[in-house]
Design an enzyme around this catalytic site. Structure first.
Site, short mmCIF file in Angstrom:
data_model
loop_
_atom_site.label_atom_id
_atom_site.label_comp_id
_atom_site.label_asym_id
_atom_site.label_seq_id
_atom_site.Cartn_x
_atom_site.Cartn_y
_atom_site.Cartn_z
N GLU A 1 21.71 -13.65 31.71
CA GLU A 1 20.36 -13.87 31.18
C GLU A 1 20.29 -14.95 30.10
OE1 GLU A 1 19.43 -9.89 29.95
OE2 GLU A 1 18.49 -9.38 31.86
N ASN B 1 34.69 47.59 54.61
CA ASN B 1 34.38 47.83 53.20
C ASN B 1 34.89 46.71 52.30
OD1 ASN B 1 33.12 50.49 53.42
ND2 ASN B 1 35.11 51.05 54.25
C1 BGC Z 1 17.47 -7.64 28.17
C2 BGC Z 1 16.57 -7.70 29.38
C3 BGC Z 1 15.38 -6.80 29.13
C4 BGC Z 1 14.69 -7.20 27.84
C5 BGC Z 1 13.48 -6.39 27.50
C6 BGC Z 1 16.71 -7.92 26.91
O1 BGC Z 1 17.56 -7.69 25.83
O2 BGC Z 1 18.53 -8.54 28.31
O3 BGC Z 1 17.29 -7.31 30.53
O4 BGC Z 1 14.51 -6.83 30.22
O5 BGC Z 1 15.59 -7.07 26.78
O6 BGC Z 1 13.74 -5.01 27.47
C1 BGC Z 2 21.81 -7.05 30.36
C2 BGC Z 2 21.29 -6.56 31.68
C3 BGC Z 2 21.16 -5.07 31.63
C4 BGC Z 2 20.32 -4.62 30.47
C5 BGC Z 2 20.26 -3.13 30.33
C6 BGC Z 2 20.91 -6.55 29.25
O1 BGC Z 2 21.41 -6.94 28.02
O2 BGC Z 2 21.86 -8.44 30.34
O3 BGC Z 2 22.17 -6.96 32.72
O4 BGC Z 2 20.59 -4.61 32.82
O5 BGC Z 2 20.87 -5.13 29.28
O6 BGC Z 2 21.53 -2.60 30.06
#
Ligand code: BGC
Ligand code: BGC
Length: 948
Positions: A471, A844
Site C-alpha cells: 500500500e 445392558n
Molecule cells: C490500511 C488500509 C486501511 C486503512 C483504513 C490503513 O492503515 O493500510 O488497508 O484500509 O488504514 O482503515
Molecule cells: C495492511 C493490509 C492489511 C490491513 C489490516 C494494513 O496495514 O497493509 O494488507 O489488510 O493492514 O491488517
C-alpha cells in the site's frame, strides 16, 4: 513453567495497553481484553462481541464495546486495592493456554496494617459461548478486619471515548443476581447481561445490592482474621438480539443454569472443549521454547477469535482483542488466517467462507455501482459486506489523508476466490463448492472479466488504477499481484463451471442462466486469460510490481537504520511512492500463492530483488511470516528464522509498538503457515500431503497433525529427515468390547444364571459358565437347559428373570470394577484424538458403563440390539464405526473373545486381542491386559504392519 503459559512476574506500571491485548481471553463469540478487574486510569476494558456493530461517522461502523463484566473493587478496612501505589509482592499473572484461564496472584500489604494473599481467575466458556466467569479469593496472612467485594456490570463502556450504548432497563433477578439491558444507538441491537455474585467461602457479614443506573452491583462484606479466607464467584450470561429473540429471557435462564454449576464445573466443561481444540490443532516444537510457546500462542489467538456457531461473521483484522480497524474484516482472514482453519478446523473455515457468501449481495452492489459485473468484495467488510473503508483518516499532524483502499484495493476479490479453492482442495467439501463456493468463484470471475480494459496499442488487457498488497504505492496500473490473481480467478471460474456441470447439472444450469454465462461471454473470459498484461519480464525473470516500478528510485534501506518507524512515516506518503520501497512483499506474495507455477530460479531472482527493499520491521506485519516461507524455499533458513522470530514477537513483545490496538491476528496466522509450509515444507501432492523439512538448527523435533479430506495425518519431523512419519494415523477410532475387556461381569452373569438354574433345579457350575463367554442370552439359556423341553413362553420368562437378577447386581458396580489399565487407556486415546466406541453384545452395556463411570468417554455406544447378526459377523462393529464417522480400515477393535476377533477382521478392522494368545491367535496383536498397552507403542506397531 512449560510452553503452555504466557506469564509475567511483575506488575507493569506503564505499558498496560499492549499487555491488555496479550492477555485477551475469548471464545469466538466474544473477546475480553486483559484489563485488571479493579481498573486503572488510561486502561481500555473491552468485551467485543463478534457482529455487534454500531454506526459511527467516518469509519461507518465499528464493533461496539459492551458492559465491563470484569468490574470488581476490593477494599481492606476501607482501603481500595490499587497496584499503582500499594506495596505488592509475589505478583504473578498467567494465561494458561491449555484451557484459556487467566489468573493473577499477589500479596498486598495493606497500608493500615496486615498482609493479604489475593488470587483472581477468569475465563470465557468454550462450552457455552454466552457464559463468562470470574473468581477472587482473599486470604489473610496476618490481617484482621473487613474485606469488601464490590462488583457488578459497568454499562459505561466506551470505544476510545465514544459511547455506543443506551440504557434500556435493569433489575434484580434474585438475592444474588441482576441484569442490565442496553441498546446500540444507531443499529438498535439489544444486549442483555445478567450476573450473579456469590460468596463461596467465608462468612458474609452484610450483603447488599445497589441498583445504580447503568451500573448494577453487589457488595459482599466479610470479616477476616489471620488464616481465614473469603472467596466470591461471579458468573455472567451475555445475549444480544442478534443471537436470541428474547435476549433477556435467554440471559436470565442461562445464568440460572450456570450459577448452579458454579465456576469450577463451568471451567471443567470449557476445558474439555479446549482439549478437543488442541487435539486438532496443536503444534509442538522441541529444542526452541520461544518458538514453541509463540506458535502455541498464535494458535490460541486464532482459536479464541474464530466463530463457532455464527456464519454471518468473520474474524476482524485485530480479532476481538482491540479497537484497531474497528472490527472490520480484510483479506487478512482468507489469505493469512484461513489456512490454519482449513487444515485443522475445517468446520470453522467453512463458516468463515459462508460469511463471504452471505455478503455476496453487497459485493454485487459494489460491482454494479462501479459499473462492473459480478461481485466486488469490500476492502473493509463488516455486518453486511458493504464497503466500510474510511475515505479520510487524520495524520498525526491533524491533516486528513485520502484513503483509496476502499475504491481500488481490488485484490481482496480474488483472494477470497483463492481461499475457496484451497479450502475445497484440502477438505473435499463438494457440498460447499456446489451450493455456495462456485457462485462466488463465478461472480468474482465475472467481476475481473469486466474490470479488465482492452488496450489497443499493446494488444493486451490492462487493469489500471489499483492498489496492490504493497500500500506504499497507490493508484498504480497493472499491479502484477492483482493481474495474475485476476487471471487465475477467471481461469478457475471456467474450471469450476465444468466441474459443476458434471457434479450437479441443474445447479450449473441455474447459475449459467442467472449469471448470464453465455458461450460468447465465456469466450471473452478466455480472451482475457490469454491477453491480460502480466508484468513478467522473461529477460530478467522478474515480475515488475506494477507498470513503471522499475523506473522508481532504488534505495538502500540500511541507510535509515536504526529506525523506530515505518519508511512511510519517515519519508511521507507522497515521497515514499517515488521509491522502490515496499510496505509488504507484493510480487513475492503472488509467487507464494501461485507456488506450483513458479520455478525455483524465478523465485530466487524475485526474492533477491524485492527482499532488500521491503520494510519488514515497520511496514505491514503481514509480510514477514510469508517472506519467511519464501526464504525457506530459496534455501535461506537463517533469514527465514530471523523473520519468523520477528513475527513471533509482534504481539508478545510488541516490537511495532501498536499491539495496544489489538492482536495482529493475520501475523499469528502467518506464523502458523511459516512453520507448516515454510520450515516443515508441507506440500499437497497427488499421493497425499508430504513434507520437505528445512528446520532451523535449534529445532529438534516438530509434531503436528492436519486433516485432509476428513483423514487425520500426523507428522513427526526430526532434523535427520529419516524418522519423518507422514502417514495417516493407522487408528482413528477405537472400539471396545465390554465384558472381559473393560470389566469382568462374567461373575455377575454366573451368579444370575446360577440363581435361575438353582430355582429350576438344573445343575450349573462355574466350569459350565466358561462356555457361555460372549454368547447371547437365548443361546446361553438353551445351553444351560441341555435339551430340557420348555415352552417358548417359559423360555422368555426365564430370560427375563435372569436379566432382572443380573441388572440388580449391575447396580452395585462402581469404577473400582474397571479392569486394570482401562481408565488410563481410554484417557490416552482421548488425548491422542482417537474416537472411542463401545460395541458389546450385552443389552445392558450402557447401564454398565454408566456404573463404571466411563460413559461420557464414549463417542458412540451400540449393543446387541443395534444389529441383527451377532459376532462373529462384523455388523455390530461396522455399525459403531459408522456412528463414530471413522472408516472401518482406521478402526481398532479391542476384544477378549475369538468371535469378536473374527468379527473385527471380517469388518476390515484392526483386531487387538486382550487375553491369552491361544484364545486370540487371529488377532493382529495381543496384549495380556489393557494395562500393558501404550497408545504410542500400539500406533507405531500398527504403522509398520500390513493388515492382512
Ligand atoms: C490500511 C488500509 C486501511 C486503512 C483504513 C490503513 O492503515 O493500510 O488497508 O484500509 O488504514 O482503515
Ligand atoms: C495492511 C493490509 C492489511 C490491513 C489490516 C494494513 O496495514 O497493509 O494488507 O489488510 O493492514 O491488517
Amino acid at each position: 513453567m512449560d510452553n503452555w503459559h504466557i506469564f509475567e512476574t511483575q506488575f507493569n506500571n506503564k505499558n498496560n495497553r499492549s499487555l491488555e491485548t496479550v492477555y485477551t481471553i475469548g471464545n469466538g463469540y466474544l473477546g475480553t481484553r486483559g484489563t485488571f478487574e479493579e481498573g486503572y486510569p488510561g486502561d481500555q476494558p473491552a468485551t467485543l462481541i463478534n457482529g455487534f456493530f454500531d454506526d459511527i461517522p467516518i469509519v461507518f461502523t465499528e464493533l461496539a464495546n459492551t458492559p465491563n463484566w470484569l468490574d470488581l473493587q476490593i477494599t481492606a478496612n476501607g482501603e481500595r486495592l490499587n497496584l499503582k501505589n500499594a506495596v505488592v509482592t509475589d505478583y504473578f499473572r498467567d494465561l494458561n493456554l491449555h484451557n484459556g484461564e487467566l489468573t493473577r496472584t499477589l500479596h498486598w500489604e495493606v497500608a493500615a496494617g496486615g498482609h493479604l494473599a489475593l488470587e483472581f481467575q477468569r475465563f470465557t466458556s468454550l462450552a457455552d459461548e454466552h457464559i463468562v466467569a470470574l473468581r477472587c479469593q482473599v486470604k489473610s496472612i496476618d490481617f484482621s478486619g473487613d474485606i469488601e467485594f464490590h462488583s457488578g456490570l459497568s454499562g459505561y463502556a466506551d470505544n476510545e471515548g465514544f459511547l455506543h450504548l443506551e440504557w434500556i432497563e435493569q433489575g434484580k433477578i434474585d438475592a444474588s443476581s441482576a441484569y442490565l439491558q442496553v441498546e446500540t444507538r444507531k443499529t438498535h441491537h439489544t444486549l442483555v447481561e445478567a450476573f450473579s455474585l456469590n460468596l463461596t467461602r467465608g462468612k458474609s457479614s452484610t450483603s447488599e445490592f445497589c441498583d445504580s443506573r447503568m451500573n448494577p452491583f453487589k457488595v459482599e462484606k466479610v470479616h477476616l482474621e489471620p488464616g481465614q479466607e473469603a472467596e466470591i464467584e461471579k458468573i455472567v450470561a451475555i445475549y444480544t438480539s442478534l443471537d436470541a429473540s428474547h435476549p433477556k429471557k435467554s440471559a436470565i435462564a442461562s445464568l440460572q443454569r450456570a450459577k448452579e454449576l458454579g465456576y469450577t464445573a463451568l471451567l471443567a466443561q470449557s476445558s474439555a472443549e479446549w482439549q478437543k481444540e488442541w487435539n486438532a490443532s496443536n503444534i509442538s516444537i522441541q529444542g526452541d521454547d520461544e518458538a514453541d510457546r509463540a506458535v502455541r500462542y498464535a494458535i490460541y489467538q486464532l482459536l479464541i477469535a474464530a466463530p463457532r456457531k455464527n456464519e454471518h461473521v468473520s474474524i476482524p483484522a485485530k480479532s476481538l482483542s482491540g479497537f484497531g480497524y474497528k472490527g472490520h474484516v480484510f483479506w487478512d482472514t482468507e489469505v493469512f488466517m484461513l489456512p490454519f482453519f482449513t487444515y485443522t478446523q475445517p468446520k470453522i473455515a467453512r463458516r468463515l467462507l459462508m460469511y463471504r457468501y452471505f455478503t455476496l449481495p453487497a459485493a454485487r452492489n459494489k460491482a454494479n455501482s462501479n459499473n462492473y459485473e459480478g461481485a466486488q468484495f469490500a476492502w473493509e467488510s463488516a455486518a453486511t459486506g458493504e464497503e466500510n473503508t474510511p475515505r479520510w483518516v487524520p495524520l498525526r499532524d491533524g491533516n486528513l489523508v485520502r484513503i483509496w483502499c476502499g475504491d481500488i484495493e481490488h485484490h481482496i476479490t480474488s483472494d477470497i476466490a483463492f481461499a475457496i479453492q484451497q479450502y475445497w482442495r484440502v477438505t473435499g467439501d463438494n457440498d460447499f463448492m456446489r451450493n455456495f463456493g462456485a457462485e462466488i468463484i463465478l461472480e468474482t470471475a465475472r467481476f475481473w472479466n469486466s474490470r479488465a480494459e482492452w488496450d489497443e496499442p499493446s494488444n493486451r488487457y490492462h487493469i489500471n488504477n489499483v492498489i496492490g498488497p504493497d500500500e506504499y504505492h497507490d493508484r498504480i496500473d497493472n499491479n502484477a499481484y492483482t493481474n495474475n490473481m485476476a487471471r487465475w480467478n477467471i481461469q478457475f471460474g471456467l474450471e469450476i463451471l465444468e466441474w459443476l456441470k458434471k457434479d450437479s447439472p441443474a445447479k450449473a444450469d441455474e447459475l449459467e442462466q442467472r449469471l448470464e454465462l453465455t458461450p460468447p461471454k465465456l469466450d471473452h473470459w478466455r480472451h482475457v486469460i490469454d491477453h491480460l498484461y502480466l508484468g513478467f519480464d522473461p529477460q530478467t525473470g522478474l515480475y515488475e510490481q506494477f507498470e513503471g516500478f522499475f523506473k522508481r528510485q532504488r534505495v538502500d534501506l540500511a541507510t535509515f537504520e536504526p529506525r523506530t518507524e515505518s519508511m512511510q512515516a519517515i519519508l511521507g506518503i507522497e515521497k515514499t511512492q517515488e521509491f522502490q520501497i515496499l510496505k509488504q512483499p507484493d510480487v513475492l506474495m503472488l509467487l507464494y500463492l501461485m507456488n506450483a507455477n513458479t520455478s525455483k530460479e524465478i523465485l530466487e531472482r524475485n526474492f533477491a530483488f524485492y527482499t532488500p527493499v521491503t520494510d519488514s520491521s515497520y511496514g505491514s506485519s503481514l509480510g514477514p511470516p510469508i517472506q519467511a516461507i519464501l526464504a525457506t524455499r530459496v534455501g535461506d533458513v537463517k533469514t527465514a528464522y530471523d523473520l519468523f522470530r520477528l513475527s513471533a514477537k509482534t504481539d508478545l513483545v510488541d516490537v511495532r509498538g501498536n499491539s495496544g490496538d489489538g492482536i495482529h491476528i493475520a501475523t499469528q496466522g502467518g506464523l502458523w503457515q511459516a512453520v507448516i509450509f515454510g520450515f516443515c515444507g508441507l506440500e499437497m501432492t497427488p499421493d497425499g500431503p508430504l513434507v520437505h523439512p528445512k528446520l532451523p538448527p535449534k529445532w529438534k523435533r516438530v509434531q503436528f497433525n492436519i486433516l485432509i479430506k476428513g483423514k487425520k495425518y500426523e507428522f513427526d519431523i526430526r532434523p535427520e529427515g529419516k524418522a519423518n512419519r507422514n502417514a495417516v494415523l493407522p487408528v482413528q477410532g477405537a472400539i471396545f468390547d465390554l465384558d472381559g475387556v473393560l470389566t469382568d461381569t462374567s461373575e455377575l452373569h454366573y451368579r444370575a444364571w446360577k440363581r435361575l438354574a438353582d430355582e429350576a433345579g438344573i445343575p450349573f457350575t462355574r466350569a459350565d459358565n466358561e462356555f457361555l463367554r460372549g454368547i447371547p442370552r437365548r443361546e446361553s439359556l438353551l445351553r444351560i437347559l441341555k435339551g430340557r423341553k420348555v415352552s417358548e413362553e417359559k423360555l422368555q420368562e426365564m430370560m427375563e428373570r435372569k436379566n432382572q437378577y443380573y441388572v440388580e447386581s449391575i447396580s452395585l458396580l462402581t469404577k473400582r470394577d474397571l479392569l486394570p489399565g482401562a481408565r488410563s487407556l481410554l484417557d490416552s486415546l482421548k488425548t491422542a484424538g482417537i474416537k472411542i466406541g463401545l460395541g458389546s453384545a450385552s443389552r445392558n452395556a450402557l447401564l454398565v458403563v454408566e456404573k463404571l463411570g466411563i460413559a461420557s468417554l464414549f463417542d458412540a455406544i451400540a449393543d446387541g440390539a443395534s444389529v441383527v447378526h451377532q459376532k462373529p459377523a462384523p455388523d455390530l462393529f461396522l455399525h459403531v464405526a459408522g456412528l463414530l464417522g471413522v472408516s472401518a480400515e482406521y478402526c481398532a477393535v479391542f476384544e477378549d473373545a475369538a468371535a469378536g476377533i473374527e468379527a473385527a477382521r471380517a469388518g476390515g478392522m484392526w483386531a487387538i486381542g486382550i487375553g491369552p494368545h491361544e484364545r486370540l491367535k487371529n488377532a493382529h496383536w495381543v496384549y495380556p491386559g489393557l494395562n500393558e498397552i501404550s497408545v504410542t507403542d500400539l500406533l507405531d506397531r500398527l504403522s509398520g504392519m500390513k493388515k492382512d
